[in-house]
Design a protein around this motif. Structure first.
Motif, PDB file in Angstrom:
ATOM      1  N   ALA A  30      -1.046   5.769  14.435  1.00 51.62           N
ATOM      2  CA  ALA A  30      -0.036   6.436  15.286  1.00 51.62           C
ATOM      3  C   ALA A  30       0.579   5.434  16.268  1.00 51.62           C
ATOM      4  N   ARG A  31      -0.257   4.548  16.804  1.00 48.46           N
ATOM      5  CA  ARG A  31       0.245   3.561  17.790  1.00 48.46           C
ATOM      6  C   ARG A  31       1.280   2.627  17.146  1.00 48.46           C
ATOM      7  N   ILE A  32       0.971   2.137  15.935  1.00 49.23           N
ATOM      8  CA  ILE A  32       1.910   1.219  15.255  1.00 49.23           C
ATOM      9  C   ILE A  32       3.219   1.953  14.951  1.00 49.23           C
ATOM     10  N   LYS A  33       3.105   3.196  14.467  1.00 51.85           N
ATOM     11  CA  LYS A  33       4.315   3.968  14.145  1.00 51.85           C
ATOM     12  C   LYS A  33       5.173   4.191  15.394  1.00 51.85           C
ATOM     13  N   GLU A  34       4.496   4.499  16.507  1.00 52.33           N
ATOM     14  CA  GLU A  34       5.240   4.743  17.762  1.00 52.33           C
ATOM     15  C   GLU A  34       5.947   3.479  18.229  1.00 52.33           C
ATOM     16  N   GLU A  35       5.248   2.340  18.119  1.00 51.08           N
ATOM     17  CA  GLU A  35       5.876   1.062  18.542  1.00 51.08           C
ATOM     18  C   GLU A  35       7.103   0.774  17.676  1.00 51.08           C
ATOM     19  N   PHE A  36       6.992   1.034  16.381  1.00 44.58           N
ATOM     20  CA  PHE A  36       8.122   0.780  15.483  1.00 44.58           C
ATOM     21  C   PHE A  36       9.291   1.692  15.834  1.00 44.58           C
ATOM     22  N   SER A  80       6.400   5.114   7.545  1.00 44.87           N
ATOM     23  CA  SER A  80       5.275   5.883   7.006  1.00 44.87           C
ATOM     24  C   SER A  80       3.956   5.176   7.324  1.00 44.87           C
ATOM     25  N   THR A  81       2.862   5.919   7.130  1.00 51.58           N
ATOM     26  CA  THR A  81       1.523   5.323   7.264  1.00 51.58           C
ATOM     27  C   THR A  81       1.385   4.140   6.303  1.00 51.58           C
ATOM     28  N   PHE A  82       1.887   4.320   5.069  1.00 51.84           N
ATOM     29  CA  PHE A  82       1.803   3.257   4.069  1.00 51.84           C
ATOM     30  C   PHE A  82       2.537   2.001   4.549  1.00 51.84           C
ATOM     31  N   ASP A  83       3.745   2.178   5.112  1.00 51.50           N
ATOM     32  CA  ASP A  83       4.513   1.018   5.620  1.00 51.50           C
ATOM     33  C   ASP A  83       3.719   0.295   6.705  1.00 51.50           C
ATOM     34  N   ALA A  84       3.199   1.077   7.650  1.00 48.53           N
ATOM     35  CA  ALA A  84       2.526   0.488   8.816  1.00 48.53           C
ATOM     36  C   ALA A  84       1.266  -0.264   8.397  1.00 48.53           C
ATOM     37  N   VAL A  85       0.415   0.391   7.598  1.00 49.91           N
ATOM     38  CA  VAL A  85      -0.880  -0.213   7.252  1.00 49.91           C
ATOM     39  C   VAL A  85      -0.688  -1.384   6.283  1.00 49.91           C
ATOM     40  N   THR A  86       0.237  -1.246   5.338  1.00 44.98           N
ATOM     41  CA  THR A  86       0.453  -2.328   4.361  1.00 44.98           C
ATOM     42  C   THR A  86       1.021  -3.564   5.064  1.00 44.98           C
ATOM     43  N   ALA A  87       1.904  -3.366   6.037  1.00 48.90           N
ATOM     44  CA  ALA A  87       2.450  -4.501   6.794  1.00 48.90           C
ATOM     45  C   ALA A  87       1.329  -5.232   7.531  1.00 48.90           C
ATOM     46  N   VAL A  88       0.389  -4.469   8.092  1.00 49.13           N
ATOM     47  CA  VAL A  88      -0.762  -5.074   8.791  1.00 49.13           C
ATOM     48  C   VAL A  88      -1.570  -5.934   7.816  1.00 49.13           C
TER      49      VAL A  88
END
Length: 427
Positions: free
Chosen positions: A232-238, A247-255
């Protein structure tokens, strides 16, 4: 079970479960996507079904109902009871023989708690949890097999082995859900199966480059849970920085992509590549008579290629933007490919240490299968022996945990600690 005794699994001989009624014969074609995207390999995974405390239930009756569910599901899904055959070299079809699927019953000497609910590292060898056919059957000709292992606590593990040539993950889950519905007494599957592989265009074959050179890597298996709060934190920052959602997939895969570039020790100018199979079901509306119910492969490769230095130095939000851009290009690339306009073979990816592939198993439906003893608490794959390309698989973590569990076979031993350290900053 005494601490000294290693758990054992006693397997019965595999038995064929034929369709519960008459089914059509003949051969059926596979689609151009089945034959291009999927290699003739078996995908192995396990569903873990813990039982509530004290609820041992009648395990034998539950297994019998499950077996019956498979037999009944094989009537509408009659191609699954057949075998893969070659009409000519490299031209596989499904021969609707109606033979049925192999089904193995097994009993473990312990409770699921004794083997940590089959979390990693596995305390039971994976071979003990997976079905295998009798020696006269060729594994690569089979479409799906199942093994149900009973545990002394009343819980079960169901090992499934399916052919990627016939199903993608969503398609295999659709069939297993149907078997579960029939096991629970439903008169017909809630989703009617659609074969129609020949409705998908067969674009001209692109000239293939030289065959990829295979290097066997010694990837280390690492399991990392990413919490819902971190996601949620990464999505909010984006969202705050760009005004867009990811999406969750975008955020986690980028990490994962960025952390791997930081840890893998590749030279600045080395190419790093991220590849994943994106679902194209939504793009086949109007091509297939019905997309709902279609259980063939509906995927197309999507990817990002940059230099190692570019990904190491890019802010995470920029890498998320690259993920979104790659997904947005899917429609044009897939439509081009389907109509024979593709200029390059997107299925041909260099298999060196710079490439990492991502599969999302958290949403394909294996977690929603109910054979009559509830939905699984945990699902995980067992294709650990693949050492040609670095891989990341998304799972739902074991209930009641939330978030995403990553099973990573991404780096070799010299880079494992640095990779885990980088991921820990985000998890």
């Amino acid at each position: 079970m005494s601490a000294a005794a290693a758990p054992t699994v006693a397997k019965s001989a595999p038995e064929l479960v034929p369709p519960a009624g008459p089914t059509p014969g003949g051969t059926l074609p596979l689609s151009s996507i089945d034959k291009t995207a999927a290699v003739r390999v078996s995908v192995d995974f396990v569903q873990v079904f813990p039982r509530a405390a004290g609820d041992v239930g009648d395990q034998d009756a539950a297994v019998e109902a499950m077996r019956d569910g498979f037999a009944r599901a094989l009537v509408p899904y009659y191609p699954v009871a057949g075998r893969i055959a070659d009409v000519s070299p490299g031209e596989p079809v499904v021969d609707c023989t109606g033979q049925g699927v192999w089904f193995v019953e097994a009993a473990a000497s312990c409770a699921l708690a004794d083997v940590n609910y089959l979390e990693r590292p596995l305390l039971i060898p994976k071979e003990e949890l997976l079905p295998r056919p009798p020696p006269e059957e060729k594994l690569e000709d089979l479409i799906i097999m199942a093994q149900v292992t009973k545990f002394t606590c009343g819980g079960f593990a169901v090992g499934i082995c399916f052919s990627h040539l016939v199903f993608d993950g969503q398609g295999a889950a659709q069939f297993l859900k149907a078997a579960g519905e029939m096991a629970r007494g439903l008169p017909a599957p809630s989703v009617a199966p659609v074969w129609d592989r020949d409705a998908i265009p067969d674009p001209p074959k692109l000239p293939r480059g030289p065959p990829p050179s295979f290097t066997a890597f010694s990837f280390v298996t690492q399991v990392v849970d990413v919490s819902p709060e971190s996601i949620a934190r990464i999505k909010e920052e984006f969202s705050a920085a760009t005004g867009q959602t990811c999406s969750t997939f975008d955020a986690v895969t980028a990490v994962v992509f960025k952390c791997r570039a930081l840890a893998a020790g590749l030279p600045d100018d080395a190419e790093v590549r991220l590849g994943f199979a994106a679902s194209t079901r939504h793009l086949l509306q109007g091509v297939l008579p019905s997309v709902e119910g279609y259980y063939g492969n509906c995927v197309y490769p999507v990817g990002i290629t940059r230099t190692s230095k570019a990904i190491r130095e890019a802010p995470l939000l920029e890498v998320i933007g690259l993920m979104r851009g790659a997904k947005e290009a899917l429609t044009a690339r897939f439509t081009d490919w389907m109509h024979g306009g593709a200029k390059e073979d997107h299925y041909n990816v260099p298999l060196d240490y710079g490439t990492v592939t991502v599969s999302d198993w958290s949403r394909v439906g294996f977690n929603e299968v109910d054979y009559g003893f509830g939905e699984p608490g945990y699902v995980f794959t067992l294709n650990d022996h693949v050492n040609i390309v670095a891989s990341v698989i998304y799972f739902k973590p074991p209930a009641p945990k939330r978030g995403i569990r990553l099973m990573l076979r991404c780096v070799e031993e010299p880079h494992a600690a640095a990779f885990a350290e980088e991921l820990a900053k985000f998890a």
